[in-house]
Scaffold this motif. Structure first.
Motif, PDB file in Angstrom:
ATOM      1  N   ILE A 308       0.845  -1.190   0.000  1.00  0.00           N
ATOM      2  CA  ILE A 308       0.000   0.000   0.000  1.00  0.00           C
ATOM      3  C   ILE A 308       0.882   1.241   0.000  1.00  0.00           C
ATOM      4  O   ILE A 308       1.805   1.357   0.787  1.00  0.00           O
ATOM      5  CB  ILE A 308      -0.906   0.010   1.245  1.00  0.00           C
ATOM      6  N   GLU A 310       1.900   4.764   0.964  1.00  0.00           N
ATOM      7  CA  GLU A 310       1.541   5.653   2.070  1.00  0.00           C
ATOM      8  C   GLU A 310       1.182   7.014   1.523  1.00  0.00           C
ATOM      9  O   GLU A 310       1.904   7.586   0.729  1.00  0.00           O
ATOM     10  CB  GLU A 310       2.729   5.794   3.025  1.00  0.00           C
ATOM     11  N   LYS A 312       1.094  10.684   1.468  1.00  0.00           N
ATOM     12  CA  LYS A 312       1.867  11.731   2.116  1.00  0.00           C
ATOM     13  C   LYS A 312       1.005  12.961   2.311  1.00  0.00           C
ATOM     14  O   LYS A 312       0.418  13.461   1.360  1.00  0.00           O
ATOM     15  CB  LYS A 312       3.075  12.085   1.220  1.00  0.00           C
ATOM     16  N   TRP A 314       1.180  16.767   3.758  1.00  0.00           N
ATOM     17  CA  TRP A 314       1.985  17.824   4.355  1.00  0.00           C
ATOM     18  C   TRP A 314       1.149  18.545   5.394  1.00  0.00           C
ATOM     19  O   TRP A 314      -0.062  18.494   5.394  1.00  0.00           O
ATOM     20  CB  TRP A 314       2.450  18.800   3.280  1.00  0.00           C
ATOM     21  N   VAL A 315       1.864  19.271   6.274  1.00  0.00           N
ATOM     22  CA  VAL A 315       1.172  20.068   7.289  1.00  0.00           C
ATOM     23  C   VAL A 315       0.307  21.099   6.585  1.00  0.00           C
ATOM     24  O   VAL A 315       0.788  21.841   5.745  1.00  0.00           O
ATOM     25  CB  VAL A 315       2.212  20.752   8.190  1.00  0.00           C
ATOM     26  N   GLN A 316      -0.966  21.103   6.898  1.00  0.00           N
ATOM     27  CA  GLN A 316      -1.857  22.038   6.214  1.00  0.00           C
ATOM     28  C   GLN A 316      -1.961  23.364   6.936  1.00  0.00           C
ATOM     29  O   GLN A 316      -2.311  24.357   6.353  1.00  0.00           O
ATOM     30  CB  GLN A 316      -3.244  21.422   6.051  1.00  0.00           C
ATOM     31  N   LYS A 318      -0.281  26.401   8.308  1.00  0.00           N
ATOM     32  CA  LYS A 318       1.030  27.021   8.172  1.00  0.00           C
ATOM     33  C   LYS A 318       1.345  27.798   9.443  1.00  0.00           C
ATOM     34  O   LYS A 318       0.519  28.540   9.938  1.00  0.00           O
ATOM     35  CB  LYS A 318       1.032  27.964   6.976  1.00  0.00           C
ATOM     36  N   ASN A 320       3.903  30.625  11.049  1.00  0.00           N
ATOM     37  CA  ASN A 320       4.692  31.715  10.507  1.00  0.00           C
ATOM     38  C   ASN A 320       6.133  31.628  11.001  1.00  0.00           C
ATOM     39  O   ASN A 320       6.395  31.796  12.189  1.00  0.00           O
ATOM     40  CB  ASN A 320       4.055  33.044  10.941  1.00  0.00           C
ATOM     41  N   PRO A 321       7.096  31.381  10.109  1.00  0.00           N
ATOM     42  CA  PRO A 321       8.482  31.261  10.560  1.00  0.00           C
ATOM     43  C   PRO A 321       9.061  32.569  11.076  1.00  0.00           C
ATOM     44  O   PRO A 321      10.046  32.579  11.799  1.00  0.00           O
ATOM     45  CB  PRO A 321       9.235  30.820   9.298  1.00  0.00           C
ATOM     46  N   LEU A 328      11.034  28.191  12.129  1.00  0.00           N
ATOM     47  CA  LEU A 328      12.108  28.874  11.393  1.00  0.00           C
ATOM     48  C   LEU A 328      13.362  28.025  11.358  1.00  0.00           C
ATOM     49  O   LEU A 328      13.981  27.850  10.298  1.00  0.00           O
ATOM     50  CB  LEU A 328      12.407  30.231  12.041  1.00  0.00           C
ATOM     51  N   LYS A 330      13.588  24.880  11.682  1.00  0.00           N
ATOM     52  CA  LYS A 330      13.360  23.664  10.871  1.00  0.00           C
ATOM     53  C   LYS A 330      13.611  23.974   9.393  1.00  0.00           C
ATOM     54  O   LYS A 330      14.213  23.197   8.669  1.00  0.00           O
ATOM     55  CB  LYS A 330      11.924  23.207  11.091  1.00  0.00           C
ATOM     56  N   LEU A 331      13.152  25.162   8.963  1.00  0.00           N
ATOM     57  CA  LEU A 331      13.310  25.510   7.555  1.00  0.00           C
ATOM     58  C   LEU A 331      14.719  25.983   7.245  1.00  0.00           C
ATOM     59  O   LEU A 331      15.249  25.730   6.169  1.00  0.00           O
ATOM     60  CB  LEU A 331      12.306  26.607   7.181  1.00  0.00           C
ATOM     61  N   ASN A 332      15.307  26.701   8.187  1.00  0.00           N
ATOM     62  CA  ASN A 332      16.624  27.275   7.936  1.00  0.00           C
ATOM     63  C   ASN A 332      17.482  27.071   9.171  1.00  0.00           C
ATOM     64  O   ASN A 332      17.449  27.885  10.090  1.00  0.00           O
ATOM     65  CB  ASN A 332      16.475  28.766   7.610  1.00  0.00           C
ATOM     66  N   PRO A 333      18.246  25.975   9.217  1.00  0.00           N
ATOM     67  CA  PRO A 333      19.028  25.679  10.427  1.00  0.00           C
ATOM     68  C   PRO A 333      20.058  26.781  10.729  1.00  0.00           C
ATOM     69  O   PRO A 333      20.437  26.982  11.870  1.00  0.00           O
ATOM     70  CB  PRO A 333      19.724  24.354  10.086  1.00  0.00           C
TER      71      PRO A 333
ATOM     72  N   ARG B  51       9.608  -1.371   5.258  1.00  0.00           N
ATOM     73  CA  ARG B  51       9.246   0.002   5.659  1.00  0.00           C
ATOM     74  C   ARG B  51      10.237   0.549   6.675  1.00  0.00           C
ATOM     75  O   ARG B  51      10.599   1.730   6.639  1.00  0.00           O
ATOM     76  CB  ARG B  51       7.849   0.014   6.291  1.00  0.00           C
ATOM     77  N   PHE B  70      22.136  24.053   6.069  1.00  0.00           N
ATOM     78  CA  PHE B  70      22.909  24.948   6.931  1.00  0.00           C
ATOM     79  C   PHE B  70      24.091  25.538   6.170  1.00  0.00           C
ATOM     80  O   PHE B  70      24.296  26.763   6.149  1.00  0.00           O
ATOM     81  CB  PHE B  70      23.393  24.165   8.152  1.00  0.00           C
ATOM     82  N   TYR B 174       8.996  33.335   3.377  1.00  0.00           N
ATOM     83  CA  TYR B 174       8.831  32.627   4.648  1.00  0.00           C
ATOM     84  C   TYR B 174       7.404  32.722   5.162  1.00  0.00           C
ATOM     85  O   TYR B 174       6.815  31.740   5.601  1.00  0.00           O
ATOM     86  CB  TYR B 174       9.794  33.182   5.693  1.00  0.00           C
ATOM     87  N   PRO B 191       1.439  24.872   1.927  1.00  0.00           N
ATOM     88  CA  PRO B 191       2.309  25.816   2.638  1.00  0.00           C
ATOM     89  C   PRO B 191       3.727  25.260   2.724  1.00  0.00           C
ATOM     90  O   PRO B 191       3.932  24.064   2.884  1.00  0.00           O
ATOM     91  CB  PRO B 191       1.666  25.925   4.019  1.00  0.00           C
ATOM     92  N   SER B 193       6.044  24.439   4.700  1.00  0.00           N
ATOM     93  CA  SER B 193       6.291  24.177   6.107  1.00  0.00           C
ATOM     94  C   SER B 193       7.457  23.222   6.299  1.00  0.00           C
ATOM     95  O   SER B 193       7.838  22.930   7.420  1.00  0.00           O
ATOM     96  CB  SER B 193       5.039  23.557   6.731  1.00  0.00           C
ATOM     97  N   ASN B 195      11.249  21.692   4.263  1.00  0.00           N
ATOM     98  CA  ASN B 195      12.161  21.777   3.110  1.00  0.00           C
ATOM     99  C   ASN B 195      11.962  20.638   2.126  1.00  0.00           C
ATOM    100  O   ASN B 195      12.315  20.750   0.959  1.00  0.00           O
ATOM    101  CB  ASN B 195      13.621  21.782   3.588  1.00  0.00           C
ATOM    102  N   MET B 210      14.603  26.418   1.859  1.00  0.00           N
ATOM    103  CA  MET B 210      14.030  27.756   1.753  1.00  0.00           C
ATOM    104  C   MET B 210      15.089  28.760   1.311  1.00  0.00           C
ATOM    105  O   MET B 210      14.825  29.637   0.476  1.00  0.00           O
ATOM    106  CB  MET B 210      13.450  28.207   3.093  1.00  0.00           C
TER     107      MET B 210
END
Lengths: 366, 273
Positions: A308, A310, A312, A314-316, A318, A320-321, A328, A330-333, B51, B70, B174, B191, B193, B195, B210
């Motif tokens: 099956i 899976e 996927k 995504w987080v619906q 949002k 604000n970063p 923030l 998470k998106l830009n370490p 899996r 990074f 962003y 969104p 949210s 990468n 991003m």
């Protein structure tokens, strides 16, 4: 290439004298045909129309007057009115369906299409389906027949039954077969019909009982025909209206031995065609193995299907970063480092600012 | 991974043809487990094992991707600072010589639609649709070349545009960044949210996070078109403090809001973001 009789399932033949098993015969191939109850219903509704008698109102009903409209300007409606005088009828409205004594709306006509042509193939398919259903006790019971005491379905009696002459003997035979329950059921359900049919030679209604199918009538018809609910039919002209009354498959059929043996030649087996019906071969099932779960779980299929997938998501929602540091980072370490730099700058900036302010105070004081 | 077990002697199938044979009872004396159940169990275990391996590999890949993001963000930060400084140093040098330094013209514009959808003449309507500005307060990045400049001139009364700075680009992507995910005929506005969303869409152009996306847009890189098209048109708020006091619809140079306002677009973006 016909399969040997031993390979086919066998139907026991019961004696017409005693009701005990007296022999056996192989199951005709018709009983393994696909059961298309949808097709049976379609064909049945069409076939049932074929013994209708036309009805209609008289062609001239309501139109035998010389009425004419008075037109406007006389303070009455514009319906045609009966001319003349000296009677109640004069000046009354005529012709319209709303008028008393007028013609009805859309008078029924005899040239209505009363009968339906059904393609021969469909009729044959329907009969074959109905026969197959009559061999399944579950369907026969579902149709409403009382066959709890019947030893076997299909129920076959030996050829001596065709020469039966007395109804009393027929009754004892049915009782010994356990089929009389169905006849009793019919007797119990005999009720007066609701409606005008009462006065039109259709006074009583009752259920359908067993259908007795014979090969040659040597008296069997006369023996059985007076029993309530029992129908008789020659195997040469099996009737869908009797095999699936009401369009519902699964009539309780009592076969004579010769009749059931003739079925293979009338309808053919799956391999050979019919010897009597031209260009007719028994219809085939779309699916031959109905254990779908077993097919799905078989090695042949399981070895080639993928697991099956899976889904996927995504987080619906949002976040604000620019305000939520966790998102923030998470998106830009690297933002962690940048934030620290900014903090350092503000600390030094504020330190400078307060130092400058202190100097100014001092300067003023001096 | 779950190792393939040594198959024990299989219990007899429950097919009716086997009814004559004596049933083989398991050693423990309990009724034998049906073959179909065992088969299903084996299949499920195998899938679960696969899996697990895939999940571990995915975790590792995410950790690598984070490190890579990074590093890239670090290089971009240095690059932006360096670019800024070169402009400032060049200006200072030329001022010293009594000359003038003209920096490169902008390569990217940010266009915002400021007019609604009613009473639109057809050619202008088409152009706004081509720019993906289908709604009032929608914003898009646009590469500046002869063609697009002429397009924007044509629809000047309906848009305002200018040259965004790094802060504007960053904050737009962003805060209001949504990606176009799916296939033709089945797009979704997702969104940004994670990468991974960017990586799946633009990974083949070496844009995986991003910061990569911001860099591609801001510096108008090689794959600006793909990166920009991946970004759903920005749905901005009405500007805090309102549009111009005079009239939104007259040109910016006349005190309104329409048309090219060059660098001053950044103030408007701050108020609309």
């Amino acid at each position: 290439m016909s399969s040997p009789a031993a390979a086919r399932p066998v139907v026991t033949v019961l004696s017409a004298e005693t009701g005990q098993p007296s022999g056996s015969t192989s199951m005709p191939a018709v009983f393994t045909a696909p059961i298309r109850n949808d097709l049976v219903q379609i064909v049945h509704t069409s076939m049932r129309k074929n013994h209708r008698q036309p009805y209609a109102v008289s062609r001239m009903a309501g139109m035998q007057s010389s009425a004419e409209s008075w037109g406007t300007g006389r303070a009455v409606s514009r319906i045609p009115r009966v001319p003349g005088g000296g009677t109640h009828r004069s000046g009354q409205g005529a012709f319209g369906n709303m008028c008393r004594g007028g013609r009805m709306f859309a008078p029924t006509r005899i040239w209505r299409k009363w009968h339906r042509k059904v393609p021969r193939k469909q009729k044959r398919y329907a009969v074959v389906s109905a026969l197959a259903a009559s061999a399944l006790p579950a369907l026969v019971m579902a149709r409403g027949h009382e066959i709890d005491d019947v030893p076997e379905v299909p129920l076959v009696i030996d050829g001596t039954a065709e020469g039966m002459k007395k109804t009393a003997k027929a009754v004892t035979l049915l009782k010994s077969l356990g089929a009389y329950d169905d006849v009793e059921r019919v007797m119990e359900t005999r009720k007066m019909r609701a409606g005008k049919g009462k006065l039109r030679n259709r006074r009583f209604k009752q259920r359908r009982g067993p259908l007795v199918v014979y090969e040659k009538d040597d008296g069997i018809v006369k023996a059985f025909r007076n029993l309530p609910g029992v129908d008789l039919c020659s195997v040469d002209c099996l009737n869908l209206l009797q095999l699936a009354p009401g369009g519902h498959v699964g009539r309780f059929v009592i076969w004579t031995e010769k009749a059931i043996q003739k079925l293979d030649s009338i309808y053919g087996t799956g391999e050979t065609g019919s010897s009597i019906k031209k260009n007719f071969v028994l219809p085939k099932n779309i699916i031959s193995n109905s254990d779908v779960a077993r097919i799905i779980n078989s090695d042949e299929i399981q070895s080639v299907i993928r697991p099956i997938a899976e889904k996927k998501t995504w987080v619906q929602r949002k976040k604000n970063p620019l305000r939520n540091t966790e998102v923030l980072f998470k998106l830009n370490p690297y933002a962690r480092i940048q934030k620290k730099e900014v903090q350092k700058k503000t600390i030094t900036a504020s330190a400078d600012k307060s130092a400058g302010k202190a100097f100014y105070e001092q300067m003023i004081a001096n | 991974a779950a190792a393939a077990p040594q198959t024990p002697p299989r219990p007899p199938s429950s097919h009716p043809s086997n009814a004559a044979r004596p049933a083989m009872v398991a050693k423990s004396g309990a009724p034998p487990v049906p073959e179909s159940v065992l088969k299903k169990r084996r299949a499920t275990e195998k899938v679960a094992g696969e899996r697990l391996i895939a999940a571990k590999a995915a975790q590792k890949a995410r950790r690598e991707a984070k490190k890579e993001a990074f590093k890239r963000a670090e290089t971009y930060a240095a690059e932006y600072r360096a670019a800024e400084r070169t402009v400032i140093d060049a200006k200072r040098a030329s001022r010293k010589d009594g000359k003038f330094y003209v920096p490169d013209g902008a390569k990217v514009a940010f266009v915002i639609r400021i007019r609604g959808i009613n009473a639109m003449p057809p050619k202008e309507k088409k152009i706004l649709r081509l720019l993906r500005l289908r709604q009032i307060q929608n914003g898009v990045f646009v590469k500046l070349n002869y063609a697009t400049i002429r397009m924007m001139q044509r629809v000047e009364p309906y848009i305002t545009y200018g040259y965004p700075n790094l802060k504007s680009v960053k904050e737009l992507i962003y805060k209001r960044g949504f990606g176009k995910v799916g296939t033709r005929g089945a797009w979704s506005r997702i969104p940004l949210s994670d990468n991974r969303i960017i990586e799946e869409a633009l990974g083949k152009y070496n844009i995986i996070c991003m910061e990569d996306l911001v860099h591609e847009i801001f510096t108008c890189g090689e794959h600006f078109k793909e990166a920009n098209n991946f970004l759903w048109p920005f749905q901005l708020s009405s500007p805090k403090g309102g549009y111009s006091k005079k009239s939104k619809l007259i040109h910016f140079t006349e005190g309104g809001d329409a048309g090219n306002r060059e660098d001053l677009i950044n103030r408007l973006i701050q108020r609309m973001n």
